[in-house]
Design an enzyme around this catalytic site. Structure first.
Site, short mmCIF file in Angstrom:
data_model
loop_
_atom_site.label_atom_id
_atom_site.label_comp_id
_atom_site.label_asym_id
_atom_site.label_seq_id
_atom_site.Cartn_x
_atom_site.Cartn_y
_atom_site.Cartn_z
N HIS A 1 0.84 -1.21 0.00
CA HIS A 1 0.00 0.00 0.00
C HIS A 1 0.87 1.25 0.00
O HIS A 1 0.60 2.20 -0.75
CB HIS A 1 -0.94 0.01 1.21
CG HIS A 1 -2.20 -0.73 1.00
ND1 HIS A 1 -2.27 -2.11 0.92
CD2 HIS A 1 -3.48 -0.29 0.85
CE1 HIS A 1 -3.52 -2.47 0.73
NE2 HIS A 1 -4.28 -1.38 0.68
N LYS B 1 -9.68 -7.76 8.25
CA LYS B 1 -10.38 -8.03 9.50
C LYS B 1 -10.33 -6.80 10.38
O LYS B 1 -9.37 -6.02 10.33
CB LYS B 1 -9.82 -9.26 10.22
CG LYS B 1 -8.43 -9.06 10.79
CD LYS B 1 -7.98 -10.28 11.57
CE LYS B 1 -6.61 -9.99 12.19
NZ LYS B 1 -6.11 -11.10 12.97
#
Length: 189
Positions: A39, A104
Site C-alpha cells: 500500500h 479483518k
C-alpha cells in the site's frame, strides 16, 4: 442461518449497490493481495506521478501476506491482516478506482466515508488462513516480488467466505446498534 450470497469479483456496479452491511457472501473471481508495504509503495508511485504495476479500477485488495505453498498446494495459509493498518492509504486507492477490500477488524470513519457510493469492505474470519487457502485456485506474483510474502499477488478464488462489514451506503457492522451485528468487537471479524 442465512445462506451466503455468491458474489463474482471484480464487482459489478449492480453487485456493489446490492450489498448491505451484515450480508454473508462467498467471493469468486480475481483479487490481489496487498499489505502495508505494498500500500505504501502504491501511494508513493501515485505521489510521484508514476504508473502503478496493477490497474486499480474495479480491483478487490485482500489484506493478506500468504505463506509459501506446501507441495501440492496452490498457496499456504492466507488469512486476513488487521485492516486499520491500511486506513491511511485506502481513501487514495479508492480514488484510483478500487471497489472492494478484504481484511479483518474495524475501519476508521474516514475510510467508511471514502467507501460511500464507491466501494465495499468485506471482513474475512481471522485465524482461518488455512481454510481460506483452500478457496484459492491460482496464485502468481503481480508486483513488488522483493517484498516476499508482502508482494502483491494475483489470486483466483472460489467461494471465499466473508461478511460485508462496511457497505457503499455507510452501513458498518462494527458500529451498528443491533447486537447480532456486533459479533466480534475484538476485531476477529
Amino acid at each position: 442461518m442465512t445462506e451466503a450470497r455468491q458474489i463474482t469479483l471484480p464487482l459489478t456496479e449492480a453487485a456493489l449497490q446490492s450489498l448491505r452491511a451484515g450480508d454473508m457472501v462467498e467471493l469468486s473471481g480475481v483479487l490481489y493481495t496487498a499489505r502495508d508495504a505494498a500500500h505504501a509503495r502504491l501511494c508513493r508511485l501515485l505521489d510521484e506521478g508514476r504508473p502503478l504495476p496493477i490497474d486499480l479500477k474495479g480491483v478487490c485488495l485482500y489484506y493478506a501476506g500468504p505463506c509459501p505453498a506446501a507441495p501440492g498446494e496452490v498457496l499456504g495459509s492466507c488469512g486476513p491482516t488487521t485492516s486499520s493498518r491500511m486506513d491511511a492509504y485506502t481513501p487514495r486507492l479508492v480514488d484510483e478506482g478500487q471497489t472492494a477490500m478484504i481484511g479483518k477488524g474495524k475501519r476508521s470513519p474516514a475510510v467508511t466515508e471514502a467507501l460511500r457510493g464507491r466501494a465495499v469492505y468485506f471482513a474475512a474470519p481471522g485465524g482461518a488462513g488455512y481454510l481460506i487457502a483452500q478457496c484459492i485456485r491460482s496464485s502468481e506474483v503481480a508486483a513488488f516480488p522483493e517484498l516476499g510474502t508482502e508482494a502483491i499477488r494475483r489470486l483466483t478464488v472460489e467461494r471465499l467466505p466473508a461478511v460485508v462489514a462496511v457497505d457503499a451506503f455507510g452501513g458498518d457492522v462494527y458500529r451498528q446498534k443491533d447486537p447480532a451485528c456486533q459479533r466480534s468487537p475484538d476485531g476477529l471479524l
